[in-house]
Design a protein around this motif. Structure first.
Motif, PDB file in Angstrom:
ATOM      1  N   PRO A   1      -8.086   6.520 -27.299  1.00 21.38           N
ATOM      2  CA  PRO A   1      -8.550   7.907 -27.390  1.00 21.38           C
ATOM      3  C   PRO A   1      -9.984   7.986 -27.901  1.00 21.38           C
ATOM      4  CG  PRO A   1      -7.126   7.388 -29.237  1.00 21.38           C
ATOM      5  CD  PRO A   1      -7.127   6.190 -28.343  1.00 21.38           C
ATOM      6  N   SER A   2     -10.643   9.074 -27.582  1.00 20.51           N
ATOM      7  CA  SER A   2     -11.977   9.323 -28.141  1.00 20.51           C
ATOM      8  C   SER A   2     -11.798   9.667 -29.622  1.00 20.51           C
ATOM      9  CB  SER A   2     -12.628  10.498 -27.411  1.00 20.51           C
ATOM     10  OG  SER A   2     -11.934  11.695 -27.717  1.00 20.51           O
ATOM     11  N   PRO A   3     -12.866   9.600 -30.410  1.00 16.77           N
ATOM     12  CA  PRO A   3     -12.742   9.958 -31.829  1.00 16.77           C
ATOM     13  C   PRO A   3     -12.189  11.372 -32.044  1.00 16.77           C
ATOM     14  CG  PRO A   3     -14.821   8.835 -31.460  1.00 16.77           C
ATOM     15  CD  PRO A   3     -14.204   9.065 -30.103  1.00 16.77           C
ATOM     16  N   GLU A   4     -12.601  12.322 -31.220  1.00 13.42           N
ATOM     17  CA  GLU A   4     -12.108  13.695 -31.353  1.00 13.42           C
ATOM     18  C   GLU A   4     -10.621  13.777 -31.007  1.00 13.42           C
ATOM     19  OE1 GLU A   4     -14.800  12.907 -29.347  1.00 13.42           O
ATOM     20  OE2 GLU A   4     -16.304  13.400 -30.859  1.00 13.42           O
ATOM     21  N   GLU A   5     -10.242  13.107 -29.927  1.00 12.42           N
ATOM     22  CA  GLU A   5      -8.837  13.104 -29.527  1.00 12.42           C
ATOM     23  C   GLU A   5      -7.985  12.383 -30.566  1.00 12.42           C
ATOM     24  OE1 GLU A   5      -6.031  12.066 -25.677  1.00 12.42           O
ATOM     25  OE2 GLU A   5      -7.934  11.014 -25.871  1.00 12.42           O
TER      26      GLU A   5
ATOM     27  N   SER B   1       1.055   9.109 -46.741  1.00 15.17           N
ATOM     28  CA  SER B   1       0.170   9.053 -47.905  1.00 15.17           C
ATOM     29  C   SER B   1      -1.042   8.154 -47.679  1.00 15.17           C
ATOM     30  CB  SER B   1       0.946   8.566 -49.136  1.00 15.17           C
ATOM     31  OG  SER B   1       1.290   7.200 -48.995  1.00 15.17           O
ATOM     32  N   LEU B   2      -1.044   7.397 -46.606  1.00 17.73           N
ATOM     33  CA  LEU B   2      -2.147   6.476 -46.332  1.00 17.73           C
ATOM     34  C   LEU B   2      -3.279   7.166 -45.582  1.00 17.73           C
ATOM     35  CD1 LEU B   2      -0.110   3.357 -45.175  1.00 17.73           C
ATOM     36  CD2 LEU B   2      -1.087   3.791 -47.434  1.00 17.73           C
ATOM     37  N   GLU B   3      -4.477   6.682 -45.794  1.00 20.05           N
ATOM     38  CA  GLU B   3      -5.667   7.152 -45.079  1.00 20.05           C
ATOM     39  C   GLU B   3      -6.102   6.070 -44.095  1.00 20.05           C
ATOM     40  OE1 GLU B   3      -7.298  10.078 -45.293  1.00 20.05           O
ATOM     41  OE2 GLU B   3      -5.733  10.788 -46.643  1.00 20.05           O
ATOM     42  N   PRO B   4      -6.637   6.453 -42.940  1.00 18.18           N
ATOM     43  CA  PRO B   4      -7.120   5.430 -42.000  1.00 18.18           C
ATOM     44  C   PRO B   4      -8.362   4.744 -42.549  1.00 18.18           C
ATOM     45  CG  PRO B   4      -7.670   7.621 -41.217  1.00 18.18           C
ATOM     46  CD  PRO B   4      -6.824   7.796 -42.440  1.00 18.18           C
ATOM     47  N   GLY B   5      -8.572   3.527 -42.107  1.00 19.78           N
ATOM     48  CA  GLY B   5      -9.785   2.810 -42.486  1.00 19.78           C
ATOM     49  C   GLY B   5     -10.987   3.366 -41.743  1.00 19.78           C
ATOM     50  N   ARG B   6     -12.131   2.748 -41.964  1.00 18.66           N
ATOM     51  CA  ARG B   6     -13.365   3.195 -41.317  1.00 18.66           C
ATOM     52  C   ARG B   6     -13.432   2.680 -39.885  1.00 18.66           C
ATOM     53  NH1 ARG B   6     -16.641   4.378 -46.159  1.00 18.66           N
ATOM     54  NH2 ARG B   6     -18.590   4.751 -45.055  1.00 18.66           N
ATOM     55  N   GLY B   7     -13.919   3.516 -39.015  1.00 22.70           N
ATOM     56  CA  GLY B   7     -14.134   3.122 -37.626  1.00 22.70           C
ATOM     57  C   GLY B   7     -12.982   3.496 -36.715  1.00 22.70           C
ATOM     58  N   LEU B   8     -13.291   3.529 -35.431  1.00 15.64           N
ATOM     59  CA  LEU B   8     -12.321   3.925 -34.415  1.00 15.64           C
ATOM     60  C   LEU B   8     -11.126   2.971 -34.338  1.00 15.64           C
ATOM     61  CD1 LEU B   8     -11.639   6.022 -32.246  1.00 15.64           C
ATOM     62  CD2 LEU B   8     -12.927   4.613 -30.618  1.00 15.64           C
ATOM     63  N   PRO B   9     -11.316   1.643 -34.326  1.00 15.61           N
ATOM     64  CA  PRO B   9     -10.148   0.751 -34.239  1.00 15.61           C
ATOM     65  C   PRO B   9      -9.169   0.946 -35.411  1.00 15.61           C
ATOM     66  CG  PRO B   9     -12.132  -0.467 -33.727  1.00 15.61           C
ATOM     67  CD  PRO B   9     -12.572   0.883 -34.233  1.00 15.61           C
ATOM     68  N   ALA B  10      -9.688   1.126 -36.613  1.00 11.82           N
ATOM     69  CA  ALA B  10      -8.816   1.346 -37.774  1.00 11.82           C
ATOM     70  C   ALA B  10      -8.088   2.680 -37.655  1.00 11.82           C
ATOM     71  CB  ALA B  10      -9.629   1.300 -39.060  1.00 11.82           C
ATOM     72  N   GLY B  11      -8.768   3.690 -37.142  1.00  7.38           N
ATOM     73  CA  GLY B  11      -8.137   4.983 -36.941  1.00  7.38           C
ATOM     74  C   GLY B  11      -7.036   4.928 -35.903  1.00  7.38           C
TER      75      GLY B  11
END
Length: 124
Positions: free
Chosen positions: A39-43, A91-101
């Motif tokens: 997906p794109s970052p927005e999607e 409760s977790l947050e995604p890491g930095r960058g698109l692959p981590a997200g």
């Protein structure tokens, strides 16, 4: 003229409080299908929020479905373990960058899928 809150005739037999598992599984497939495009970052932001919402809807439904089972019931224990893992993932947050997200969203999608499976297996 029909009121917008009145169920359509085709939906009249459907429980209005039961989650729409078909829609939830469509969001899951968007990330977990073998042929899924990244997906794109927005999607990705939209999908992540949607999956989090699905989890928030499914958790109480699964808990309710397990409430009528004995404490030592194996399907109940499995479903409640799934609920615990889903809560942890919320409760977790995604890491930095698109692959981590994307990885974070895929984990959420797996939780949605597992919770939906439990709900379907525990309810008539």
């Amino acid at each position: 003229m029909r009121n917008a809150t009145t169920p359509a005739p085709a939906e009249a037999g459907r429980d209005p409080y039961r989650p729409d598992i078909t829609t939830m599984r469509a969001a899951v497939r968007r990330l977990l299908a073998d042929d899924a495009e990244p997906p794109s970052p927005e999607e990705l932001d939209t999908l992540t929020l949607q999956l989090r919402g699905h989890i928030m809807v499914l958790i109480p439904q699964v808990e309710k479905a397990t409430g009528r089972l004995p404490e030592d019931d194996v399907p109940r224990a499995c479903a409640m373990a799934c609920v615990g893992e889903a809560r942890m993932r919320l409760s977790l947050e995604p890491g930095r960058g698109l692959p981590a997200g994307i990885s974070h969203a895929q984990r959420l999608a797996r939780s949605v899928n597992a919770l939906a499976d439990h709900l379907e297996n525990l309810t008539p």
